[in-house]
Write an enzyme that holds these catalytic residues in place. Structure first.
Site, PDB file in Angstrom:
ATOM      1  CG  PHE A 122      -4.960  14.342   4.347  1.00 44.84           C
ATOM      2  CD1 PHE A 122      -5.026  15.712   4.549  1.00 44.84           C
ATOM      3  CD2 PHE A 122      -4.150  13.586   5.167  1.00 44.84           C
ATOM      4  CE1 PHE A 122      -4.288  16.311   5.535  1.00 44.84           C
ATOM      5  CE2 PHE A 122      -3.411  14.184   6.169  1.00 44.84           C
ATOM      6  CZ  PHE A 122      -3.473  15.550   6.352  1.00 44.84           C
ATOM      7  CE  LYS A 168       3.236  29.531   6.575  1.00 42.85           C
ATOM      8  NZ  LYS A 168       4.187  28.800   5.749  1.00 42.85           N
ATOM      9  CE1 TYR A 217     -12.356   9.979   8.006  1.00 35.16           C
ATOM     10  CE2 TYR A 217     -10.057  10.545   7.567  1.00 35.16           C
ATOM     11  CZ  TYR A 217     -11.005   9.644   8.016  1.00 35.16           C
ATOM     12  OH  TYR A 217     -10.615   8.420   8.470  1.00 35.16           O
ATOM     13  CG  ASN A 251       2.037  21.428   3.509  1.00 38.07           C
ATOM     14  OD1 ASN A 251       2.008  20.290   3.981  1.00 38.07           O
ATOM     15  ND2 ASN A 251       2.461  22.467   4.187  1.00 38.07           N
ATOM     16  N   GLY A 286      -7.635  24.534   7.490  1.00 34.45           N
ATOM     17  CA  GLY A 286      -7.162  25.806   8.041  1.00 34.45           C
ATOM     18  C   GLY A 286      -5.738  25.612   8.518  1.00 34.45           C
ATOM     19  CB  CYS A 340       0.970  24.424   7.092  1.00 36.63           C
ATOM     20  SG  CYS A 340       2.196  24.598   8.398  1.00 36.63           S
ATOM     21  CE  LYS A 364      -3.357  19.455  12.939  1.00 44.77           C
ATOM     22  NZ  LYS A 364      -2.485  18.629  12.135  1.00 44.77           N
ATOM     23  CG  LEU A 417       6.149  19.490  12.969  1.00 45.47           C
ATOM     24  CD1 LEU A 417       4.885  20.207  13.365  1.00 45.47           C
ATOM     25  CD2 LEU A 417       7.217  19.710  14.031  1.00 45.47           C
ATOM     26  CE  LYS A 418      -0.106  13.495  11.374  1.00 44.60           C
ATOM     27  NZ  LYS A 418       1.082  12.743  11.036  1.00 44.60           N
TER      28      LYS A 418
HETATM   29  N1  LIG Z   1       3.163  24.837  12.507  1.00 46.89           N
HETATM   30  C1  LIG Z   1       3.315  23.761  11.736  1.00 46.89           C
HETATM   31  O1  LIG Z   1       2.597  22.783  11.849  1.00 46.89           O
HETATM   32  C2  LIG Z   1       4.410  23.714  10.698  1.00 46.89           C
HETATM   33  C3  LIG Z   1       4.743  22.487  10.114  1.00 46.89           C
HETATM   34  C4  LIG Z   1       5.763  22.451   9.170  1.00 46.89           C
HETATM   35  C5  LIG Z   1       6.388  23.617   8.793  1.00 46.89           C
HETATM   36  N2  LIG Z   1       6.030  24.796   9.355  1.00 46.89           N
HETATM   37  C6  LIG Z   1       6.769  26.010   8.963  1.00 46.89           C
HETATM   38  O2  LIG Z   1       7.718  26.306   9.972  1.00 46.89           O
HETATM   39  C7  LIG Z   1       7.865  27.717  10.107  1.00 46.89           C
HETATM   40  C8  LIG Z   1       7.565  28.142  11.540  1.00 46.89           C
HETATM   41  O3  LIG Z   1       6.204  27.859  11.800  1.00 46.89           O
HETATM   42  P1  LIG Z   1       5.599  27.884  13.278  1.00 46.89           P
HETATM   43  O4  LIG Z   1       4.198  27.419  13.180  1.00 46.89           O
HETATM   44  O5  LIG Z   1       6.541  27.209  14.187  1.00 46.89           O
HETATM   45  O6  LIG Z   1       5.638  29.470  13.545  1.00 46.89           O
HETATM   46  P2  LIG Z   1       5.388  30.240  14.924  1.00 46.89           P
HETATM   47  O7  LIG Z   1       4.775  31.529  14.536  1.00 46.89           O
HETATM   48  O8  LIG Z   1       4.704  29.344  15.899  1.00 46.89           O
HETATM   49  O9  LIG Z   1       6.867  30.497  15.471  1.00 46.89           O
HETATM   50  C9  LIG Z   1       7.793  31.329  14.875  1.00 46.89           C
HETATM   51  C10 LIG Z   1       8.689  31.902  15.984  1.00 46.89           C
HETATM   52  O10 LIG Z   1       9.762  32.606  15.368  1.00 46.89           O
HETATM   53  C11 LIG Z   1      10.069  33.732  16.198  1.00 46.89           C
HETATM   54  N3  LIG Z   1      10.864  34.695  15.430  1.00 46.89           N
HETATM   55  C12 LIG Z   1      10.473  35.531  14.444  1.00 46.89           C
HETATM   56  N4  LIG Z   1      11.510  36.243  13.991  1.00 46.89           N
HETATM   57  C13 LIG Z   1      12.597  35.845  14.692  1.00 46.89           C
HETATM   58  C14 LIG Z   1      13.973  36.194  14.674  1.00 46.89           C
HETATM   59  N5  LIG Z   1      14.428  37.110  13.827  1.00 46.89           N
HETATM   60  N6  LIG Z   1      14.802  35.581  15.542  1.00 46.89           N
HETATM   61  C15 LIG Z   1      14.339  34.658  16.396  1.00 46.89           C
HETATM   62  N7  LIG Z   1      13.050  34.279  16.463  1.00 46.89           N
HETATM   63  C16 LIG Z   1      12.191  34.862  15.622  1.00 46.89           C
HETATM   64  C17 LIG Z   1       8.708  34.216  16.639  1.00 46.89           C
HETATM   65  O11 LIG Z   1       8.797  35.047  17.775  1.00 46.89           O
HETATM   66  C18 LIG Z   1       7.992  32.888  16.907  1.00 46.89           C
HETATM   67  O12 LIG Z   1       8.153  32.477  18.247  1.00 46.89           O
HETATM   68  C19 LIG Z   1       6.949  28.330   9.055  1.00 46.89           C
HETATM   69  O13 LIG Z   1       7.677  28.550   7.876  1.00 46.89           O
HETATM   70  C20 LIG Z   1       5.926  27.248   8.828  1.00 46.89           C
HETATM   71  O14 LIG Z   1       5.335  27.319   7.543  1.00 46.89           O
HETATM   72  C21 LIG Z   1       5.075  24.875  10.320  1.00 46.89           C
END
Ligand SMILES: NC(=O)c1ccc[n+]([C@@H]2O[C@H](COP(=O)([O-])OP(=O)(O)OC[C@H]3O[C@@H](n4cnc5c(N)ncnc54)[C@H](O)[C@@H]3O)[C@@H](O)[C@H]2O)c1
Length: 445
Positions: A255, A269, A257, A214, A263, A266, A327, A156-157
């Protein structure tokens, strides 16, 4: 069906809400009790278009439950999605401590066949680590419980997360277990009504697919940014080049632009983690290193243009900043180019009056308190308020409300009619005709 999502952040909350919307009973678990209590009161922890009504409706109808107790969730379900953060560790590798903490928690609790799904972005080999961790905990308890670990990376984006989840391009399922495959198939069936979107593969291939996707997107961005830098030096407008190459169906428009660098939580990192993975595997990732280096440089291009234009120094100058989030469509400021820009301007003695349609609360939380206390940074309620008496306008996030602004009004409010456009939103010739001094990215200046 019933499932538990562990980690209620951008990915966990969207995943939970969308499954609930399709009729599945979902328990969302998070260690952040404040977040859980807030969600129960209807307070959204993040801004994501379209998410709030889905959460509200499904919570009211009892299909979406929030708790900080994994134990309660395990009593009721046997499918667990791990959606906790995997932030970059010191050496660039993905920090798996949260993922493995969840695995330990599950190993200490499960008492019937369970499917554990890695939804977080995790390096190749993590499913095996999760499996070993759960097995160790079961051994400590001296019990034998069958379970499978599946990789189901999320694509997801932010800003379009609900739409992406509801209508995914593909759903990647990495598993070698027929039983887990069937569970995942049934779970996602409501999302694949119109046509098959499930792609099954070995678990390690699924883990790598997420990083490769990514890294490819980041590469496209760094590529066009490099071309933009060349264009600036060679008197070429990169926007003509962008359209010229995008029209080739092998390249496409998305992609490419030019801008202020990528930033978010995702791309930066994940590229770093893939570089680390390559190093660990004995491979020198020449291309990935270059993608990352170009992006770091890119975030400095706009501040450098500003510093060059105001050759007498920035002390005593005020800048209006449009856009703080990394973004449009999100309040997320993780690794946002705006942070690099703000630091450069403020450290050079300038003041900044900033506006963002949704990221102001994030800015208050994440930016250094001394910037606010010293008056170096002020957040303005309206995009035009930020311009009042400023020496230039700097656009760094391409929110729609910045796309067709009232230029005469801008001119009237600014001390001098100068625009630094970090996302090439405006046409240089039009702005010149309106009396502005205009700087974009790679516009041949
Ligand atoms: N944000 C994005 O657009 C996106 C898209 C695809 C994949 N991802 C991946 O998904 C994962 C989560 O990303 P995010 O942006 O949702 O992170 P986030 O930081 O918004 O959320 C993570 C949540 O996990 C909770 N948490 C941490 N340890 C925990 C535990 N032991 N038990 C229960 N909850 C716990 C935190 O309190 C937090 O609320 C990452 O690996 C990220 O790379 C993110």
């Amino acid at each position: 069906m019933k499932l538990t999502i562990i980690g209620t952040g951008y990915v966990g909350l969207v995943t939970g809400a969308c499954f609930a919307e399709m009729g599945t009973h979902v328990i969302c678990v998070d260690v952040d009790e404040q977040k859980i209590e807030g969600l129960k009161r209807g307070v959204m922890p993040i801004y994501e278009p379209g998410l709030e009504p889905i959460v509200e409706r499904n919570y009211k109808e009892g299909r979406l439950v929030f708790t900080s107790s994994l134990e309660d969730a395990v009593r009721e379900t046997s499918i667990y999605f791990i959606a906790v953060g995997t932030p970059p560790g010191e050496d660039g590798s993905a920090d798996l401590s949260h993922v493995l903490a969840v695995a330990r928690g599950l190993g200490a609790l499960i008492d019937r066949y369970s499917v554990i799904v890695d939804k977080s972005t995790v390096p190749v080999g993590t499913a095996e680590k999760v499996r070993d961790t759960v097995a160790e905990e079961l051994k400590k308890r001296n019990v034998s419980v069958e379970f499978d670990v599946v990789s189901n990376p999320e694509f997801l984006k932010e800003g379009a997360a609900v739409e992406d989840f509801m209508r995914p391009d593909r759903i990647i399922i990495g598993t070698e277990s027929e039983r887990a495959r069937k569970t995942m198939h049934d779970l996602y069936a409501p999302f694949t009504r119109s046509h098959e979107r499930m792609l099954y593969m070995p678990v390690r291939a699924a883990e790598m697919t997420k990083y490769a996707a990514n890294a490819m997107l980041a590469t496209k961005i760094s590529f066009i940014n490099e071309i933009a830098t060349l264009c600036d030096r060679m008197g070429v407008d990169v926007e003509s080049v962008r359209v010229g190459i995008g029209s080739d169906s092998r390249i496409g428009y998305s992609f490419i632009y030019p801008g202020s660098g990528y930033g978010g939580s995702c791309f930066p990192k994940d590229v770093r983690a893939l570089i680390k993975m390559a190093g660990d595997a004995g491979v020198k990732p020449k291309l990935l290193n270059a993608v990352q280096e170009r992006n770091e440089d890119q975030k400095h291009i706009l501040p450098q243009k500003i510093i060059r234009h105001f050759a007498q120094g920035l002390k005593g100058l005020t800048f209006a900043l449009w856009g703080l989030s990394f973004k449009p469509g999100t309040d997320d400021m993780r690794e946002a180019p705006s942070k690099v820009l703000l630091r450069a301007l403020i450290e050079d003695g300038a003041k900044v009056r900033a506006f963002d349609p949704v990221a102001m609360e994030t800015a208050k939380r994440e930016l250094p308190a001394e910037w606010f206390d010293s008056g170096a940074l002020e957040l303005c309620e309206h995009q035009y308020d930020a311009l009042d008496g400023a020496d230039a306008l700097v656009l760094v996030t391409e929110w729609k409300s910045f796309r067709f602004p009232e230029f005469e009004r801008i001119k009237g409010l600014l001390k001098s009619p100068v625009i630094f456009d970090g996302r090439n939103q405006y046409d240089p010739a039009t702005l010149k005709a309106l009396g502005f001094t205009y700087f974009g990215i790679g516009r041949g200046q």
